[in-house]
Design a protein around this motif. Structure first.
Motif, mmCIF file in Angstrom:
data_model
loop_
_atom_site.group_PDB
_atom_site.id
_atom_site.type_symbol
_atom_site.label_atom_id
_atom_site.label_comp_id
_atom_site.label_asym_id
_atom_site.label_seq_id
_atom_site.Cartn_x
_atom_site.Cartn_y
_atom_site.Cartn_z
ATOM 1 N N PHE A 1 0.812 -1.219 0.000
ATOM 2 C CA PHE A 1 0.000 0.000 0.000
ATOM 3 C C PHE A 1 0.847 1.273 0.000
ATOM 4 O O PHE A 1 0.351 2.337 -0.363
ATOM 5 C CB PHE A 1 -0.905 0.042 1.244
ATOM 6 C CG PHE A 1 -2.112 -0.838 1.164
ATOM 7 C CD1 PHE A 1 -3.154 -0.538 0.309
ATOM 8 C CD2 PHE A 1 -2.208 -1.972 1.958
ATOM 9 C CE1 PHE A 1 -4.285 -1.337 0.245
ATOM 10 C CE2 PHE A 1 -3.334 -2.783 1.904
ATOM 11 C CZ PHE A 1 -4.375 -2.467 1.043
ATOM 12 N N ARG A 2 2.083 1.185 0.447
ATOM 13 C CA ARG A 2 2.864 2.400 0.638
ATOM 14 C C ARG A 2 3.476 2.916 -0.658
ATOM 15 O O ARG A 2 4.007 2.151 -1.461
ATOM 16 C CB ARG A 2 3.971 2.178 1.679
ATOM 17 C CG ARG A 2 3.453 2.169 3.104
ATOM 18 C CD ARG A 2 4.582 2.273 4.111
ATOM 19 N NE ARG A 2 5.515 1.165 4.029
ATOM 20 C CZ ARG A 2 5.319 -0.021 4.590
ATOM 21 N NH1 ARG A 2 4.214 -0.263 5.298
ATOM 22 N NH2 ARG A 2 6.215 -0.978 4.471
ATOM 23 N N THR A 3 3.411 4.238 -0.808
ATOM 24 C CA THR A 3 4.109 4.913 -1.891
ATOM 25 C C THR A 3 5.444 5.419 -1.335
ATOM 26 O O THR A 3 5.724 5.274 -0.147
ATOM 27 C CB THR A 3 3.302 6.115 -2.400
ATOM 28 O OG1 THR A 3 3.283 7.122 -1.376
ATOM 29 C CG2 THR A 3 1.867 5.729 -2.740
ATOM 30 N N THR A 4 6.225 6.053 -2.172
ATOM 31 C CA THR A 4 7.414 6.746 -1.672
ATOM 32 C C THR A 4 7.009 8.138 -1.206
ATOM 33 O O THR A 4 5.990 8.688 -1.643
ATOM 34 C CB THR A 4 8.482 6.882 -2.764
ATOM 35 O OG1 THR A 4 7.962 7.708 -3.822
ATOM 36 C CG2 THR A 4 8.867 5.517 -3.326
ATOM 37 N N ILE A 5 7.816 8.698 -0.325
ATOM 38 C CA ILE A 5 7.571 10.074 0.111
ATOM 39 C C ILE A 5 7.708 11.021 -1.076
ATOM 40 O O ILE A 5 6.938 11.986 -1.209
ATOM 41 C CB ILE A 5 8.525 10.456 1.253
ATOM 42 C CG1 ILE A 5 8.155 9.679 2.527
ATOM 43 C CG2 ILE A 5 8.502 11.964 1.518
ATOM 44 C CD1 ILE A 5 9.104 9.883 3.692
ATOM 45 N N ALA A 6 8.658 10.753 -1.950
ATOM 46 C CA ALA A 6 8.842 11.606 -3.134
ATOM 47 C C ALA A 6 7.577 11.649 -3.977
ATOM 48 O O ALA A 6 7.184 12.713 -4.486
ATOM 49 C CB ALA A 6 10.020 11.108 -3.955
ATOM 50 N N HIS A 7 6.919 10.500 -4.131
ATOM 51 C CA HIS A 7 5.681 10.476 -4.917
ATOM 52 C C HIS A 7 4.584 11.264 -4.197
ATOM 53 O O HIS A 7 3.833 12.014 -4.825
ATOM 54 C CB HIS A 7 5.236 9.040 -5.152
ATOM 55 C CG HIS A 7 4.012 8.915 -5.997
ATOM 56 N ND1 HIS A 7 3.896 9.514 -7.233
ATOM 57 C CD2 HIS A 7 2.831 8.271 -5.791
ATOM 58 C CE1 HIS A 7 2.709 9.254 -7.748
ATOM 59 N NE2 HIS A 7 2.045 8.503 -6.893
ATOM 60 N N GLY A 8 4.499 11.108 -2.876
ATOM 61 C CA GLY A 8 3.509 11.872 -2.120
ATOM 62 C C GLY A 8 3.725 13.366 -2.258
ATOM 63 O O GLY A 8 2.772 14.137 -2.433
ATOM 64 N N ARG A 9 4.974 13.787 -2.227
ATOM 65 C CA ARG A 9 5.271 15.212 -2.388
ATOM 66 C C ARG A 9 4.881 15.702 -3.783
ATOM 67 O O ARG A 9 4.381 16.822 -3.937
ATOM 68 C CB ARG A 9 6.757 15.465 -2.144
ATOM 69 C CG ARG A 9 7.142 15.414 -0.680
ATOM 70 C CD ARG A 9 8.631 15.565 -0.521
ATOM 71 N NE ARG A 9 9.000 15.840 0.862
ATOM 72 C CZ ARG A 9 10.253 15.826 1.311
ATOM 73 N NH1 ARG A 9 11.245 15.553 0.486
ATOM 74 N NH2 ARG A 9 10.504 16.077 2.576
ATOM 75 N N SER A 10 5.118 14.868 -4.780
ATOM 76 C CA SER A 10 4.758 15.279 -6.144
ATOM 77 C C SER A 10 3.248 15.443 -6.273
ATOM 78 O O SER A 10 2.771 16.333 -6.996
ATOM 79 C CB SER A 10 5.283 14.261 -7.168
ATOM 80 O OG SER A 10 4.546 13.047 -7.124
#
Length: 356
Positions: free
Chosen positions: A290-299
Motif C-alpha cells: 500500500f505504501r508509496t514513496t515520500i517523493a511520490h507523495g510530495r509530487s
C-alpha cells in the motif's frame, strides 16, 4: 456502481465478516479463500453492505476492494514494519490512553470498527481478537485527564468510536465536559462513510454538549466512498453545527494519482468537510504493497497546489516511527540553498524574493 457489481448476489444487508461471506458475495473465489485463510486467521475482516455494494468484482484494481478485501500480500512483513508503527505503547499512560503531545491525549474508546481496513496501523490491536468493545479502564483514563490541566483536547479513536452506543458516547462527552481544562473533543471515524445508517439523530445528539466543542474527523480514501447515504449522514453532522475535518491515507493503486486525490479533496469540501491530513502509509505489518514513496507523495501535493482550491489542501504528514509524533513532509516552494532566494509558483516557474 457498475452493472457487473449490481448482479452480485450479496447477502441481505449485513456486514461481511468471513472468507465464506466474501465468497458468497462474489468478492473472492473458493480457491482464493483457501489461500487467504492465513490472512483471515491473523487480521479481522469486516465489509459493510454499503462498501460491498460499491465493489466491482470484475475489476482487479477496484479501489474499494483493495481497501477491504484480504490479500495474500498481507503476509509479507518487512524488517522495517512493526506491530506498533507509530509508538502508541511508548506513550500509553493508562490502558487505552495515549499522551504523546503536551496539550492533547488520544483515547482508544473502543477496540472494534465498522470495517477493517487492510492497511490499518492498529491492525494488531483492533477487531474481535481484542476481546472487549470498550477499553477496560475508562475511569482511570478520565482520572488521568482530570489531573492534567495541560490537556486541552481529547482525541477519541480506537477502533472506531462511533460504533459505540449513543448512550455511551453521551456519557463520555458529559464526563469530558465536566473537566474545566478540556475544551475540545475530537472523534476520528469511518462510520459516516462506511456505515452511514449509524449516524442517527440520537447519535448526532450524543455528540453535542453546551460546555465542550465537538469536532469530527471523517476518514475516506476514494471519492467513490461518498454515496448518497454517506452524504446524507455527513449532512446530519454538519447541520447540527459539528465542525468536520478529513483524514486520508495515501494508498498505492487507490488514490495515489493527482486526479483521484483532487476529486477526493473536492468531494470533502463539497460535503462541508475541511481537508486536514493526508497520511503517508505507516509501517504496519504486511502493508508494504500500500505504501508509496515520500517523493511520490510530495509530487502529488505539488500537483494539488494551485490547481485545486486552497480549501482542498490537506497537510501531508508522516507519523515518525517510535512514537515521535507527526511531521509535515509536503514540498516546499522556497529554495533556501541558493541566493538570491527563489519561490516556485504552481506552474513550476521560479521568482526571486528579496533578502530579509
Amino acid at each position: 456502481m457498475t452493472d457487473a457489481a449490481k448482479t452480485v448476489p450479496f447477502p441481505a444487508r449485513r456486514t461481511l465478516r468471513s472468507l465464506a461471506d466474501l465468497t458468497e458475495a462474489g468478492l473472492t473465489t473458493a480457491e482464493k479463500a483457501q489461500q487467504l485463510q492465513s490472512v483471515a486467521d491473523r487480521y479481522a475482516i469486516a465489509i459493510t453492505p454499503e462498501m460491498a455494494d460499491l465493489i466491482n468484482p470484475a475489476d482487479p484494481h477496484d479501489p474499494i476492494a483493495r481497501q477491504f478485501v484480504p490479500d495474500s500480500a498481507e503476509l509479507t512483513v518487512s524488517h522495517t514494519e512493526s506491530a506498533d508503527p507509530i509508538g502508541d505503547d511508548v506513550h500509553e499512560v493508562v490502558p487505552g490512553l495515549i499522551h504523546r503531545y503536551p496539550d492533547r491525549v488520544l483515547l482508544k474508546f473502543v477496540n472494534v470498527c465498522a470495517v477493517y481496513c487492510r492497511f490499518c496501523f492498529r491492525r494488531e490491536m483492533v477487531g474481535p481478537q481484542a476481546g472487549t468493545k470498550v477499553i477496560p479502564d475508562l475511569d482511570a483514563a478520565l482520572a488521568y485527564i482530570r489531573n492534567r490541566p495541560e490537556v486541552w483536547e481529547v482525541v477519541v479513536s480506537g477502533g472506531d468510536p462511533l460504533v459505540a452506543a449513543p448512550r455511551r458516547i453521551a456519557e463520555l462527552i458529559q464526563a469530558l465536559a465536566a473537566v474545566p481544562h478540556v475544551r475540545i473533543v475530537r472523534f476520528h471515524t469511518r462510520v459516516p462513510v462506511v456505515a452511514p445508517g449509524r449516524v442517527t439523530a440520537e447519535l448526532v445528539a450524543s455528540l453535542e454538549h453546551p460546555d465542550i466543542a465537538t469536532w469530527v474527523a471523517v476518514h475516506a480514501n476514494h471519492p467513490a466512498e461518498f454515496t448518497g447515504e454517506s452524504r446524507a449522514a455527513i449532512a446530519r453532522l454538519a447541520e447540527a453545527g459539528i465542525p468536520l475535518v478529513s483524514q486520508t491515507v495515501l494508498l498505492a493503486s487507490v488514490n495515489d494519482d493527482a486526479e483521484t486525490l483532487a476529486m477526493l479533496m473536492r468531494t470533502f469540501v463539497e460535503n462541508r468537510i475541511k481537508p486536514y491530513y493526508l497520511h503517508h502509509g505507516d509501517l504496519a505489518p504486511g502493508t508494504s504493497h500500500f505504501r508509496t514513496t515520500i517523493a511520490h507523495g510530495r509530487s502529488l501535493m505539488k500537483a494539488l497546489r494551485g490547481h485545486v482550491s486552497g480549501l482542498c489542501q490537506p497537510t501531508y504528514v508522516l507519523d515518525i516511527p517510535g512514537g515521535h509524533g507527526k511531521a509535515p513532509i509536503g514540498p516546499s516552494a522556497v529554495d533556501d540553498i541558493r541566493e538570491p532566494r527563489t519561490v516556485e509558483d504552481f506552474r513550476g516557474q521560479r521568482h526571486c524574493y528579496p533578502p530579509e
